[in-house]
Motif scaffolding. Structure first.
Motif, short mmCIF file in Angstrom:
data_model
loop_
_atom_site.label_atom_id
_atom_site.label_comp_id
_atom_site.label_asym_id
_atom_site.label_seq_id
_atom_site.Cartn_x
_atom_site.Cartn_y
_atom_site.Cartn_z
N LEU A 23 0.81 -1.22 0.00
CA LEU A 23 0.00 0.00 0.00
C LEU A 23 0.84 1.26 0.00
CD1 LEU A 23 -2.73 -0.95 2.62
CD2 LEU A 23 -2.99 -0.82 0.14
N ALA A 24 1.92 1.26 0.79
CA ALA A 24 2.73 2.47 0.95
C ALA A 24 4.07 2.10 1.59
CB ALA A 24 2.01 3.50 1.81
N ASP A 25 5.01 3.05 1.55
CA ASP A 25 6.30 2.85 2.22
C ASP A 25 6.23 3.28 3.68
OD1 ASP A 25 7.46 1.90 -0.10
OD2 ASP A 25 8.24 3.86 -0.69
N HIS A 26 5.40 4.28 3.96
CA HIS A 26 5.29 4.80 5.33
C HIS A 26 3.83 5.13 5.63
CE1 HIS A 26 9.59 5.22 6.06
NE2 HIS A 26 9.66 5.60 4.81
N MET A 27 3.50 5.01 6.90
CA MET A 27 2.18 5.42 7.39
C MET A 27 2.42 6.39 8.54
SD MET A 27 -0.93 3.12 8.95
CE MET A 27 -1.11 2.21 7.44
N VAL A 28 1.68 7.49 8.52
CA VAL A 28 1.77 8.47 9.60
C VAL A 28 0.39 8.58 10.23
CG1 VAL A 28 2.27 10.86 10.20
CG2 VAL A 28 3.62 9.73 8.42
N ILE A 29 0.36 8.54 11.56
CA ILE A 29 -0.89 8.63 12.30
C ILE A 29 -0.77 9.82 13.24
CG2 ILE A 29 -2.47 7.43 13.85
CD1 ILE A 29 -1.00 4.81 12.78
N VAL A 30 -1.79 10.66 13.25
CA VAL A 30 -1.77 11.88 14.07
C VAL A 30 -3.17 12.14 14.60
CG1 VAL A 30 -2.12 13.34 12.02
CG2 VAL A 30 -1.10 14.34 14.07
N SER A 31 -3.25 12.77 15.76
CA SER A 31 -4.55 13.10 16.35
C SER A 31 -4.78 14.60 16.31
CB SER A 31 -4.61 12.65 17.82
OG SER A 31 -4.61 11.26 17.91
N GLY A 32 -6.05 14.97 16.17
CA GLY A 32 -6.51 16.33 16.35
C GLY A 32 -7.46 16.33 17.53
N ARG A 33 -7.61 17.45 18.19
CA ARG A 33 -8.40 17.52 19.42
C ARG A 33 -9.91 17.48 19.20
NH1 ARG A 33 -4.31 21.08 19.68
NH2 ARG A 33 -5.64 22.82 19.11
N SER A 34 -10.37 17.87 18.02
CA SER A 34 -11.81 17.96 17.75
C SER A 34 -12.04 17.77 16.25
CB SER A 34 -12.32 19.35 18.16
OG SER A 34 -11.70 20.34 17.36
N HIS A 35 -13.32 17.73 15.85
CA HIS A 35 -13.64 17.64 14.42
C HIS A 35 -12.96 18.78 13.66
CE1 HIS A 35 -16.81 14.63 14.92
NE2 HIS A 35 -17.25 15.32 15.95
N ARG A 36 -13.09 19.97 14.19
CA ARG A 36 -12.52 21.16 13.53
C ARG A 36 -11.00 21.07 13.45
NH1 ARG A 36 -14.67 26.77 15.51
NH2 ARG A 36 -16.45 25.95 14.41
N HIS A 37 -10.35 20.61 14.51
CA HIS A 37 -8.90 20.51 14.51
C HIS A 37 -8.43 19.43 13.53
CE1 HIS A 37 -4.88 19.74 16.70
NE2 HIS A 37 -4.75 20.80 15.93
N GLY A 73 0.45 8.03 -2.15
CA GLY A 73 1.07 6.96 -2.93
C GLY A 73 2.14 6.28 -2.10
N ASP A 74 3.20 6.99 -1.75
CA ASP A 74 4.28 6.43 -0.93
C ASP A 74 3.99 6.55 0.56
OD1 ASP A 74 5.76 5.81 -3.18
OD2 ASP A 74 6.87 7.69 -3.15
N ILE A 75 3.19 7.54 0.93
CA ILE A 75 2.89 7.79 2.35
C ILE A 75 1.38 7.90 2.52
CG2 ILE A 75 3.19 9.39 4.29
CD1 ILE A 75 5.78 10.33 2.89
N ILE A 76 0.89 7.21 3.54
CA ILE A 76 -0.52 7.32 3.92
C ILE A 76 -0.58 8.02 5.27
CG2 ILE A 76 -2.62 6.07 4.54
CD1 ILE A 76 -1.69 3.83 2.65
N VAL A 77 -1.38 9.06 5.36
CA VAL A 77 -1.52 9.82 6.60
C VAL A 77 -2.95 9.66 7.10
CG1 VAL A 77 -1.36 12.09 7.71
CG2 VAL A 77 0.19 11.50 5.81
N HIS A 78 -3.08 9.29 8.38
CA HIS A 78 -4.38 9.19 9.04
C HIS A 78 -4.44 10.29 10.09
CE1 HIS A 78 -5.26 5.11 7.51
NE2 HIS A 78 -3.96 4.91 7.65
N VAL A 79 -5.47 11.14 10.01
CA VAL A 79 -5.68 12.18 11.01
C VAL A 79 -6.99 11.82 11.73
CG1 VAL A 79 -5.85 14.65 11.47
CG2 VAL A 79 -4.63 13.85 9.42
N PHE A 80 -6.88 11.58 13.04
CA PHE A 80 -8.00 11.07 13.83
C PHE A 80 -8.39 12.03 14.94
CE2 PHE A 80 -6.12 6.87 12.69
CZ PHE A 80 -7.25 6.19 12.31
N ARG A 81 -9.67 11.97 15.35
CA ARG A 81 -10.06 12.46 16.66
C ARG A 81 -9.58 11.39 17.63
NH1 ARG A 81 -14.66 12.64 18.70
NH2 ARG A 81 -15.77 11.34 17.22
N PRO A 82 -9.17 11.75 18.86
CA PRO A 82 -8.61 10.77 19.80
C PRO A 82 -9.49 9.54 20.05
CG PRO A 82 -8.28 12.98 20.63
CD PRO A 82 -9.16 13.11 19.41
N GLU A 83 -10.79 9.73 20.17
CA GLU A 83 -11.69 8.60 20.44
C GLU A 83 -11.71 7.62 19.28
OE1 GLU A 83 -12.81 11.86 20.30
OE2 GLU A 83 -12.78 12.30 22.44
#
Length: 105
Positions: A23-37, A73-83
């Motif tokens: 799927l990709a060479d790297h995956m990055v996972i990050v959280s935002g504090r709220s829907h807006r963030h 393509g090479d990197i997949i980034v997931h931006v989540f709310r903490p829950e």
């Protein structure tokens, strides 16, 4: 990573996917504090990607703001709310049995 840090993304984790998935060479996972963030972090990253010639990234979930997936393509980034991040726990799924492949920023 700088874009995510500049947007005050939280708990940034980078996982080396080479040899684990096509799927990709790297995956990055990050959280935002709220829907807006979450939406703001994703928007900022998309602007930075476009400025650096990666304007063709695929994006899903931006309108909802719970979980935004950005695929360059090479990197997949997931931006989540903490829950939502806690519920899916994808970093654990991709790091099982590995030592040192997941890097926390």
């Amino acid at each position: 990573m700088t874009s995510l840090e500049d947007s005050k993304g939280e708990q940034i984790v980078s996982i080396d996917m080479r040899g684990k998935s096509a799927l990709a060479d790297h995956m990055v996972i990050v959280s935002g504090r709220s829907h807006r963030h979450v939406t703001a972090v994703a928007d900022h990253l998309l602007r930075d990607l476009k400025e650096h010639g990666f304007g063709m990234a695929k994006v899903e979930g931006l309108a909802n703001g719970d979980w935004v997936l950005i695929d360059t393509g090479d990197i997949i980034v997931h931006v989540f709310r903490p829950e939502v991040r806690s519920f899916y726990n994808i970093e654990k799924m991709w790091s099982v049995g590995d030592s040192g492949d997941a890097t926390v920023h």
